[in-house]
Design a protein around this motif. Structure first.
Motif, mmCIF file in Angstrom:
data_model
loop_
_atom_site.group_PDB
_atom_site.id
_atom_site.type_symbol
_atom_site.label_atom_id
_atom_site.label_comp_id
_atom_site.label_asym_id
_atom_site.label_seq_id
_atom_site.Cartn_x
_atom_site.Cartn_y
_atom_site.Cartn_z
ATOM 1 N N PRO A 212 0.803 -1.226 0.000
ATOM 2 C CA PRO A 212 0.000 0.000 0.000
ATOM 3 C C PRO A 212 0.833 1.272 0.000
ATOM 4 C CG PRO A 212 0.035 -0.982 2.195
ATOM 5 C CD PRO A 212 0.725 -1.960 1.289
ATOM 6 N N GLN A 213 2.140 1.195 0.292
ATOM 7 C CA GLN A 213 2.980 2.382 0.338
ATOM 8 C C GLN A 213 3.358 2.852 -1.062
ATOM 9 O OE1 GLN A 213 3.628 -0.336 2.166
ATOM 10 N NE2 GLN A 213 4.013 0.235 4.280
ATOM 11 N N LEU A 214 3.766 4.098 -1.152
ATOM 12 C CA LEU A 214 4.425 4.577 -2.359
ATOM 13 C C LEU A 214 5.790 3.911 -2.415
ATOM 14 C CD1 LEU A 214 3.732 8.443 -2.112
ATOM 15 C CD2 LEU A 214 2.193 6.615 -2.833
ATOM 16 N N ALA A 215 6.216 3.473 -3.593
ATOM 17 C CA ALA A 215 7.506 2.791 -3.709
ATOM 18 C C ALA A 215 8.217 3.255 -4.971
ATOM 19 C CB ALA A 215 7.318 1.269 -3.732
ATOM 20 N N TRP A 216 9.551 3.190 -4.930
ATOM 21 C CA TRP A 216 10.352 3.604 -6.083
ATOM 22 C C TRP A 216 11.679 2.859 -6.080
ATOM 23 C CZ3 TRP A 216 14.846 5.661 -4.179
ATOM 24 C CH2 TRP A 216 14.798 6.236 -2.902
ATOM 25 N N MET A 217 12.322 2.848 -7.252
ATOM 26 C CA MET A 217 13.662 2.278 -7.378
ATOM 27 C C MET A 217 14.551 3.269 -8.118
ATOM 28 S SD MET A 217 13.291 -1.824 -8.057
ATOM 29 C CE MET A 217 11.871 -1.796 -9.143
ATOM 30 N N LEU A 304 23.541 -2.195 -6.446
ATOM 31 C CA LEU A 304 22.875 -2.426 -7.730
ATOM 32 C C LEU A 304 21.772 -1.404 -7.967
ATOM 33 C CD1 LEU A 304 22.487 -6.317 -7.545
ATOM 34 C CD2 LEU A 304 24.247 -5.022 -8.755
ATOM 35 N N ARG A 305 21.041 -1.070 -6.922
ATOM 36 C CA ARG A 305 19.947 -0.111 -7.017
ATOM 37 C C ARG A 305 19.530 0.280 -5.604
ATOM 38 N NH1 ARG A 305 17.629 -4.978 -8.866
ATOM 39 N NH2 ARG A 305 16.351 -6.025 -7.307
ATOM 40 N N TRP A 306 18.679 1.274 -5.524
ATOM 41 C CA TRP A 306 18.075 1.704 -4.273
ATOM 42 C C TRP A 306 16.585 1.400 -4.324
ATOM 43 C CZ3 TRP A 306 20.480 4.074 -0.053
ATOM 44 C CH2 TRP A 306 21.825 4.391 -0.229
ATOM 45 N N PHE A 307 16.046 0.956 -3.199
ATOM 46 C CA PHE A 307 14.613 0.703 -3.090
ATOM 47 C C PHE A 307 14.066 1.545 -1.951
ATOM 48 C CE2 PHE A 307 10.967 -1.699 -1.341
ATOM 49 C CZ PHE A 307 10.151 -1.647 -2.460
ATOM 50 N N GLY A 308 13.028 2.337 -2.254
ATOM 51 C CA GLY A 308 12.476 3.233 -1.245
ATOM 52 C C GLY A 308 10.968 3.113 -1.136
ATOM 53 N N THR A 309 10.449 3.455 0.022
ATOM 54 C CA THR A 309 9.003 3.452 0.265
ATOM 55 C C THR A 309 8.605 4.720 1.002
ATOM 56 O OG1 THR A 309 9.232 2.306 2.406
ATOM 57 C CG2 THR A 309 8.908 0.935 0.433
ATOM 58 N N GLY A 310 7.334 5.080 0.845
ATOM 59 C CA GLY A 310 6.768 6.214 1.573
ATOM 60 C C GLY A 310 5.448 5.812 2.193
ATOM 61 N N THR A 311 5.318 5.969 3.508
ATOM 62 C CA THR A 311 4.104 5.593 4.231
ATOM 63 C C THR A 311 3.380 6.849 4.703
ATOM 64 O OG1 THR A 311 5.185 3.571 5.005
ATOM 65 C CG2 THR A 311 3.192 4.261 6.156
ATOM 66 N N ASP A 312 2.115 6.954 4.381
ATOM 67 C CA ASP A 312 1.312 8.112 4.775
ATOM 68 C C ASP A 312 1.129 8.117 6.291
ATOM 69 O OD1 ASP A 312 -0.605 10.077 5.199
ATOM 70 O OD2 ASP A 312 -1.701 9.617 3.372
ATOM 71 N N VAL A 313 1.678 9.141 6.951
ATOM 72 C CA VAL A 313 1.586 9.241 8.417
ATOM 73 C C VAL A 313 0.842 10.516 8.818
ATOM 74 C CG1 VAL A 313 3.654 7.861 8.854
ATOM 75 C CG2 VAL A 313 3.882 10.334 8.499
ATOM 76 N N THR A 314 0.037 11.047 7.907
ATOM 77 C CA THR A 314 -0.675 12.299 8.190
ATOM 78 C C THR A 314 -1.584 12.150 9.404
ATOM 79 O OG1 THR A 314 -0.637 12.806 5.822
ATOM 80 C CG2 THR A 314 -2.151 14.076 7.205
#
Length: 522
Positions: A212-217, A304-314
């Motif tokens: 469910p989080q925003l994710a990116w590489m 090799l790469r970066w993996f990131g996530t963003g969790t809504d904590v509003t």
């Protein structure tokens, strides 16, 4: 195994016309090898690569038949995986033996190239080392050359060229076919690795799209090349807009510079990254996200790469802000109530005629003031469950010093976290001990030094209060001194804390009180 030259004489002894023909033949092989190397460098499909290897091999050796035999361990046989010149229905389906009695099996199991001549001929002149497969017999094969196909740590099978002609293959032919097989092995290993990386990447993306989080590489430098569907659904952006460092466009202008600085530091150092900041949604409103990123490394530790996530904590932030506002309001009211109680006690002490009653009211006034100071100190911190005892007691000592300027109160300690409840009780205990030192250690006036030391070791706290005054009476017993309200308060508070309080003489003079207690209650 024998390797026969193409002519009874060496090439240098051939007539000039034949030597020219031989040279042209070898040059065509070298050109074919160079062309195949270029093809293999660019190939992405294994089937096309194998088929091209068969075509180049057959043409390079002037033959109508060639094949790639793939070893199948589940059958312990070779599969005719690719080939040219064979009747329809064989390629991709036919199985042949892989034992060492066959030339292909010998080449595969020993890693040596094999030339077979006079296959299918009369017994007197025929090949007696290896048997010919039924497929070779059907196609009238009289000679064959087999070379193994290998990678660095694996063996795939055999590259074979067959011919119904009676001429013999030579050492130069083995060199050519071995070159094709070597290029083929390297290209196959590259395709395998690329396919493994691709499958890993696809699996990674599938997983990232399911959360469910925003994710990116991002690539090793930090340039983002992929976002999951949640990101685009929330931001309303496109990959072209967000690619690289385009994500800065959806960050709040008041926060973006700090975010860029911190994440750039993580990309440069390879450290894990965590930050909280607002992101703009497709509706133009900003919401707060807790974002984390970590590097994905290979076996050698390279990123090799970066993996990131963003969790809504509003919602969590809003709830915390409401809780803080409520805490501030309640604490403000409690503080005012304590101040009112202290004022009443002070007013009553000044209006009473009894010295003993006045002293008791003044002591009560001081204790209420201490409780108010402790409360004021604790509600200001964010964490409502624990507190750094060192900072808390240091602030308390500073307040106590302000009430007795004729004394010199010093505090020394190291940071240690403790629950709020235990910190409050220990603060009240320290207040009583220090206040008694102010009152009784220096009865002739003028004041003197009082030292407080806090230490922690092995799950135990030790709080030591010392002075250089007149010292304790010879028969002093804290547990039996029931007439003093302060002594009773110290004993009862220590019991609540599961603490031991020892009182004794100080060196070179004065009194010493030592409180020992567990950091965590039993």
């Amino acid at each position: 195994m024998s390797i026969s030259p193409s002519h009874p004489k060496g090439p240098e002894l051939l007539p000039l016309s034949q030597r020219s023909e031989e040279l042209a033949y070898r040059l065509r092989q070298q050109e074919a090898l160079a062309g195949f190397a270029l093809f293999a460098l660019q190939a992405t499909e294994l089937d096309l690569l194998l088929q091209e290897a068969c075509r180049v091999s057959a043409n390079g050796l002037g033959s109508e038949l060639s094949k790639v035999l793939e070893y199948r361990p589940e059958d312990d046989k070779f599969l005719l995986r690719a080939g040219v010149g064979w009747r329809p229905g064989l390629v991709g389906h036919a199985l042949v033996g892989s034992d060492i009695a066959s030339a292909a099996g010998y080449a595969f199991r020993t890693g040596e190239a094999v030339i077979s001549s006079h296959l299918g001929a009369a017994a007197a002149e025929g090949e007696d080392r290896f048997r010919a497969s039924q497929i070779m017999v059907e196609h009238g094969v009289r000679r064959a050359i087999n070379v193994p196909i290998r990678g660095r740590e694996w063996s795939y099978g055999v590259l074979e060229v067959d011919s119904p002609q009676e001429n013999k293959f030579t050492q130069a032919d083995i060199t050519f076919l071995g070159g094709v097989a070597n290029i083929l092995g390297v290209a196959m290993e590259r395709i395998r690795m690329e396919r493994a990386v691709q499958e890993s990447e696809e699996g990674f993306r599938t997983l990232a799209n399911s959360i469910p989080q925003l994710a990116w590489m991002a690539d090793p430098s930090g340039a983002v090349y992929w976002y999951n569907d949640r990101w685009f659904e929330y931001t309303g952006s496109t990959l072209d807009e967000m690619r690289g460092w385009g994500w800065r466009a959806v960050h709040h202008p008041d926060h973006v510079e700090g975010v860029v600085e911190r994440i750039r530091h993580a990309f440069e150092t390879g450290e894990n990254w965590e930050d909280t900041f607002p992101l703009r949604g497709r509706d133009g409103e900003y919401r707060w996200f807790l974002s984390r990123a970590l590097p994905v490394r290979d076996a050698d530790g390279r990123i090799l790469r970066w993996f990131g996530t963003g969790t809504d904590v509003t919602r969590q932030r809003e709830a915390e802000e409401r809780s803080q506002l409520m805490t501030q309001e309640v604490s403000h009211r409690v503080k005012n109530s304590l101040a009112l109680v202290a004022s009443l006690l002070g007013l009553q002490s000044r209006s009473t005629a009894s010295a003993e009653a006045r002293q008791a009211l003044e002591d009560a006034y001081a204790r209420v003031q201490t409780i108010a100071q402790i409360h004021d100190r604790l509600w200001r911190q964010y964490d409502a469950e624990s507190v750094d005892l060192c900072g808390f007691l240091n602030d308390l000592c500073r307040k106590l010093q302000e009430t007795a300027v004729e004394h010199r109160l010093e505090f020394h300690g190291h940071p240690v976290m403790i629950s709020i409840d235990r910190a409050i009780s220990l603060g009240l205990l320290l207040n009583e001990i220090v206040t008694n030192a102010f009152k009784y250690a220096y009865p002739e006036g003028g004041g003197g030094p009082v030292q407080v030391r806090l230490s922690a070791k092995g799950g135990q706290l030790r709080l030591k209060v010392t002075d250089l005054g007149v010292g304790l009476p010879a028969d002093f017993d804290l547990s039996k001194n029931r007439r003093s309200l302060g002594s009773r308060l110290i004993v009862n508070t220590a019991r609540q804390l599961q603490a031991q309080v020892e009182a004794g003489p100080n060196t070179p003079s004065g009194a010493r009180f030592t409180v020992t207690m567990p950091i965590q209650p039993a």
